[in-house]
Design a protein around this motif. Structure first.
Motif, PDB file in Angstrom:
ATOM      1  N   VAL A  99     -42.241  30.342  19.646  1.00  0.00           N
ATOM      2  CA  VAL A  99     -41.037  30.279  18.804  1.00  0.00           C
ATOM      3  C   VAL A  99     -40.396  28.899  18.871  1.00  0.00           C
ATOM      4  O   VAL A  99     -39.954  28.349  17.859  1.00  0.00           O
ATOM      5  CB  VAL A  99     -40.033  31.366  19.219  1.00  0.00           C
ATOM      6  N   VAL A 100     -40.340  28.310  20.067  1.00  0.00           N
ATOM      7  CA  VAL A 100     -39.711  26.996  20.225  1.00  0.00           C
ATOM      8  C   VAL A 100     -40.452  25.947  19.408  1.00  0.00           C
ATOM      9  O   VAL A 100     -39.829  25.129  18.712  1.00  0.00           O
ATOM     10  CB  VAL A 100     -39.669  26.598  21.717  1.00  0.00           C
ATOM     11  N   GLU A 101     -41.787  25.955  19.482  1.00  0.00           N
ATOM     12  CA  GLU A 101     -42.544  24.961  18.718  1.00  0.00           C
ATOM     13  C   GLU A 101     -42.426  25.212  17.219  1.00  0.00           C
ATOM     14  O   GLU A 101     -42.404  24.269  16.422  1.00  0.00           O
ATOM     15  CB  GLU A 101     -44.013  24.969  19.129  1.00  0.00           C
ATOM     16  N   ALA A 102     -42.340  26.490  16.816  1.00  0.00           N
ATOM     17  CA  ALA A 102     -42.138  26.794  15.398  1.00  0.00           C
ATOM     18  C   ALA A 102     -40.801  26.226  14.920  1.00  0.00           C
ATOM     19  O   ALA A 102     -40.701  25.668  13.826  1.00  0.00           O
ATOM     20  CB  ALA A 102     -42.189  28.301  15.163  1.00  0.00           C
ATOM     21  N   SER A 103     -39.762  26.356  15.756  1.00  0.00           N
ATOM     22  CA  SER A 103     -38.459  25.807  15.375  1.00  0.00           C
ATOM     23  C   SER A 103     -38.538  24.298  15.229  1.00  0.00           C
ATOM     24  O   SER A 103     -37.898  23.710  14.349  1.00  0.00           O
ATOM     25  CB  SER A 103     -37.394  26.179  16.414  1.00  0.00           C
ATOM     26  N   PHE A 150     -50.517  18.537  21.948  1.00  0.00           N
ATOM     27  CA  PHE A 150     -50.140  18.055  20.626  1.00  0.00           C
ATOM     28  C   PHE A 150     -49.406  19.179  19.893  1.00  0.00           C
ATOM     29  O   PHE A 150     -49.905  20.313  19.813  1.00  0.00           O
ATOM     30  CB  PHE A 150     -51.391  17.640  19.856  1.00  0.00           C
ATOM     31  N   PRO A 151     -48.220  18.926  19.352  1.00  0.00           N
ATOM     32  CA  PRO A 151     -47.437  19.991  18.694  1.00  0.00           C
ATOM     33  C   PRO A 151     -47.989  20.344  17.313  1.00  0.00           C
ATOM     34  O   PRO A 151     -47.320  20.176  16.287  1.00  0.00           O
ATOM     35  CB  PRO A 151     -46.034  19.385  18.614  1.00  0.00           C
ATOM     36  N   TRP A 152     -49.229  20.867  17.287  1.00  0.00           N
ATOM     37  CA  TRP A 152     -49.901  21.105  16.007  1.00  0.00           C
ATOM     38  C   TRP A 152     -49.248  22.215  15.206  1.00  0.00           C
ATOM     39  O   TRP A 152     -49.221  22.171  13.968  1.00  0.00           O
ATOM     40  CB  TRP A 152     -51.385  21.414  16.245  1.00  0.00           C
ATOM     41  N   ILE A 153     -48.687  23.213  15.879  1.00  0.00           N
ATOM     42  CA  ILE A 153     -48.017  24.292  15.151  1.00  0.00           C
ATOM     43  C   ILE A 153     -46.823  23.731  14.380  1.00  0.00           C
ATOM     44  O   ILE A 153     -46.649  24.002  13.179  1.00  0.00           O
ATOM     45  CB  ILE A 153     -47.561  25.400  16.113  1.00  0.00           C
ATOM     46  N   ALA A 154     -45.998  22.931  15.068  1.00  0.00           N
ATOM     47  CA  ALA A 154     -44.817  22.356  14.431  1.00  0.00           C
ATOM     48  C   ALA A 154     -45.200  21.463  13.253  1.00  0.00           C
ATOM     49  O   ALA A 154     -44.600  21.543  12.172  1.00  0.00           O
ATOM     50  CB  ALA A 154     -44.008  21.559  15.454  1.00  0.00           C
ATOM     51  N   LEU A 155     -46.204  20.606  13.459  1.00  0.00           N
ATOM     52  CA  LEU A 155     -46.583  19.670  12.402  1.00  0.00           C
ATOM     53  C   LEU A 155     -47.237  20.383  11.227  1.00  0.00           C
ATOM     54  O   LEU A 155     -47.032  20.003  10.068  1.00  0.00           O
ATOM     55  CB  LEU A 155     -47.513  18.600  12.968  1.00  0.00           C
TER      56      LEU A 155
END
Length: 302
Positions: A99-103, A150-155
């Motif tokens: 959830v944090v990375e999605a935000s 690597f924050p691939w979910i966020a990107l």
């Protein structure tokens, strides 16, 4: 337009962003359902509800208006696939403990829109906007090399939604009407996929496997994603864009708080440092946008 109407539109906009921000709680109730099936049900029921709403409010001609424009149809088909991919990743991320990375993806999105404007629309950035983009890029690099992944979910979330917004910018169609057509493109494949899951024993809709309450939640999930967009479409025409731009951070802020305090996800100093760079970039970006808007208003009054 009276101040009363402005105030009502403002609160409707706030409501839309609050719903988006609290949505992880809803998907958490469906964590026992495979993420792909949640997204497929969302697509089916959202298509039905939005099509019904448009038919009641505008008559059956809302679809013919779009079908008569082949280029627009192609653009909405592509945007429909992008938003479906975005939702698929988002629901999976929420129910997989990200959830944090999605935000983070939705914090990055406004700045990524600026970059896309430079690359595809030949827009020029002011010095504060360059600083904002650089700070955000620094935050992503920090998360990659110091947080350890690597924050691939966020990107991917930010990128798919930014490209979706770019397509919809050039698609000459009203927001809710466009949503209705987009959903129709994924409606057929979604129904077929759900039918296959049910036939193969992998589904549980209208059965004792998940229970009736789950069926209700899956159906209402379509409304949950359609209602805030309709509220947003209503408010964005009545509230200054600078205000809407600031309000949009309500959603990812609530998601971040839920991720840390409700879902118990890690948020140590390394991750907080990366977020701080991105928040600093957002602050520079928001302040610069506000000042530019104020200068335009003063210039118009002279």
């Amino acid at each position: 337009m009276t101040p009363v109407h402005d105030r009502r539109a403002l609160w409707i906009a706030v409501a839309a962003f609050v719903i988006w921000g609290l949505m992880p709680l809803y998907w958490h109730l469906l964590r026992h359902v495979p993420s792909l099936q949640i997204v497929l049900h969302r697509a089916v029921w959202c298509a039905i509800l939005v099509a019904a709403w448009l038919t009641v409010s505008r008559g059956r001609g809302w679809l013919r208006e779009v079908v008569a424009q082949p280029r627009l149809v192609a653009m909405l088909a592509l945007s429909g696939l992008l938003i479906a991919a975005n939702w698929s990743l988002y629901v999976w991320a929420v129910n997989s403990g990200h959830v944090v990375e999605a935000s983070l993806g939705y914090f990055i999105n406004p700045l990524l829109n600026v970059v896309i404007g430079v690359l595809f629309l030949r827009e020029r950035l002011s010095l504060p906007q360059w600083i904002a983009v650089a700070l955000a890029a620094g935050g992503v690099l920090w998360l990659t090399f110091n947080y350890g992944s690597f924050p691939w979910i966020a990107l991917c979330l930010a990128g798919s939604f930014a490209i979706y917004g770019l397509i919809r910018k050039f698609a000459a169609v009203e927001a809710v009407q466009g949503l209705g057509v987009e959903n129709l493109f994924v409606f057929g494949p979604a129904v077929l996929a759900l039918a296959w899951f049910e036939w193969s024993g992998g589904g549980g809709f209208f059965s004792l496997r998940w229970g009736g309450w789950t069926d209700v939640l899956l159906v209402l999930g379509g409304a949950l994603t359609a209602i805030p967009l309709i509220c947003f479409a209503y408010a964005v025409r009545r509230v200054p864009l600078t205000v809407v731009g600031l309000l949009q951070y309500i959603g990812p802020t609530l998601q971040l708080l839920l991720g840390v305090f409700f879902f118990g996800e890690a948020f140590g100093i390394d991750r907080a440092t990366g977020f701080a760079f991105i928040w600093a970039g957002l602050a520079v970006f928001a302040i610069d946008g506000y000042l530019q808007a104020r200068r335009r208003i003063v210039a118009q009054q002279l």
